[in-house]
Write an enzyme that holds these catalytic residues in place. Structure first.
Site, mmCIF file in Angstrom:
data_model
loop_
_atom_site.group_PDB
_atom_site.id
_atom_site.type_symbol
_atom_site.label_atom_id
_atom_site.label_comp_id
_atom_site.label_asym_id
_atom_site.label_seq_id
_atom_site.Cartn_x
_atom_site.Cartn_y
_atom_site.Cartn_z
ATOM 1 C CG ASP A 131 -10.025 1.073 -1.342
ATOM 2 O OD1 ASP A 131 -9.049 1.022 -2.104
ATOM 3 O OD2 ASP A 131 -9.914 1.155 -0.100
ATOM 4 C CG ASP A 152 -2.301 0.574 0.903
ATOM 5 O OD1 ASP A 152 -2.384 1.436 0.014
ATOM 6 O OD2 ASP A 152 -3.289 0.195 1.569
#
Length: 406
Positions: free
Chosen positions: A221, A160
């Site tokens: 997302d 990430d």
């Protein structure tokens, strides 16, 4: 294990040379598996919610279900932790460590258990100083963390980008990729690199990204909402020329997790997400509770005819070729066997839609006729003249997915 691989693809009748790609022997087709995040998020409270907290027990139960319920046989192999697995501090030697209460057996033992089921172990890390949920990040520890993951038997790393400096990515992400390869263990590398560049309006160099990452996130997302699925599909359609050129064996765009099996989508909408992710040559990473999934949704995920489209060795992302106002989109993906194609007709609208189209309109002009099969219902449609118009009915917020063969 490292190197570069020149990839040649065959798209709509034309050979074209794409970019050089990371060649660590992995992701020759889009990776398949399961991931904790969208369903279990950062639930660390095992005292009050022991069955649904991020823990070794959860991971072992999901590995059990994948092995016993047909998912492994269908091609799903990675059992992946997302954020919130680690302790709040590194150990005395500076290494990452699992939370001692939720992972009392240690990460190597968990990895061994998952491997014993014939599956692979994936884990989450962060490029920056802290993960998105505030756990230790890898900045300043790339080589140490890469070796730690290798020592644990990790097979996939989702990396990430929280708490990080985006201006360092072109140097730092390659450093982590090289550190993983230097361990000698094949570890599939999933990057958040292009997503953050896009977020800040910076130029994305997919040639560079594909040299160092196996998969990468491009967009926001996914959520358990039909509007979220459509928003992601629209981004891929709007940028399809760039994204098609970027994808191929060893390097794939990642539109995020499959939320098939969660409560936010109807069965038809779940079917639509699965069909679209298949034609986009996207990683198929389930985000659900395999212990409590309904049979209709499990059947979607286990549809081997759709999975075969996703896993086609040519590795080409499908293309949006036709639209009917703002309600119906038609996508086409070339397959590796001569003159075979996958077609998805996506109904965005809240009522069934009937469309009339010919195969010529989709770019299928080489042959005078094709045999069509509905691979969602496993039924033959029949022989269709390429130049003639035929009518197709698409369910509300659903899809028709076809396999066209000579």
């Amino acid at each position: 294990m490292s190197g570069k691989l020149a990839v040649v693809v065959y798209l709509l009748g034309v050979f074209c040379l794409t970019l050089e790609a990371l060649d660590n022997g992995l992701a020759r087709t889009p990776p398949m598996g399961w991931l904790t995040w969208e369903h279990f998020k950062c639930n660390t409270n095992c005292k009050t919610n022991p069955k649904n907290c991020v823990s070794e027990n959860l991971m072992m139960e999901m590995a059990d279900r994948m092995a016993a319920d047909g998912y492994k046989d269908a091609g799903y192999e990675y059992v992946n932790l997302d954020d919130c697995w680690s302790a709040r501090q590194r150990d005395s030697q500076g290494r990452l460590q699992g939370d001692p209460d939720r992972f009392p057996s240690g990460m190597k033992a968990l990895s061994d258990y998952i491997h014993s089921q014939g599956l692979k172990f994936g884990i989450y890390g962060d490029y920056g100083t802290k993960t998105c949920s505030g756990f230790p990040g890898s900045w300043g520890h790339f080589e140490l963390d890469a070796q730690t993951f290798a020592d644990w038997g990790v097979d996939m790393l989702k990396f990430d980008s929280c708490s990080s400096n985006v201006t360092t990515y072109s140097k730092g992400y390659p450093e982590m990729s090289n550190a993983l390869n230097a361990t000698g263990r094949p570890i599939l590398f999933d990057c958040k690199w292009p997503f953050v560049l896009r977020h800040y309006g910076m130029k994305i160099n997919y040639t560079l990204i594909a040299e160092y990452c196996n998969t990468w996130r491009n967009f926001w997302d996914v959520h358990e909402k039909w509007s979220s699925i459509l928003m992601i599909v629209d981004y891929y359609a709007l940028n399809q020329d760039t994204l098609i050129a970027a994808a191929g064996p060893g390097h794939f765009n990642d539109p995020d997790m499959l939320v098939v099996g969660d409560s936010g989508l109807t069965v038809d909408q779940a079917q639509a997400q699965f069909a679209m992710w298949a034609i986009l040559a996207a990683p198929l990473l389930m985000a659900n509770d395999l212990r409590n999934i309904s049979t209709p949704r499990s059947n979607i995920l286990l549809n081997k005819e759709v999975i075969a489209v996703n896993q086609d060795p040519l590795g080409i992302m499908g293309r949006l070729v036709l639209q009917f106002s703002d309600r119906v989109d038609v996508w086409v993906k070339p397959l590796s066997r001569w003159q075979e194609w996958a077609v998805v007709i996506l109904n965005r609208y809240l009522a069934p839609q009937m469309v009339s189209l010919s195969l010529h309109q989709l770019g299928l002009k080489t042959l005078s006729s094709y045999r069509l099969r509905d691979i969602l219902s496993h039924s033959d449609i029949g022989l269709r003249d390429s130049s003639k118009m035929y009518k197709y009915t698409i369910p509300a917020t659903g899809t028709l997915m076809m396999h066209a063969q000579p």
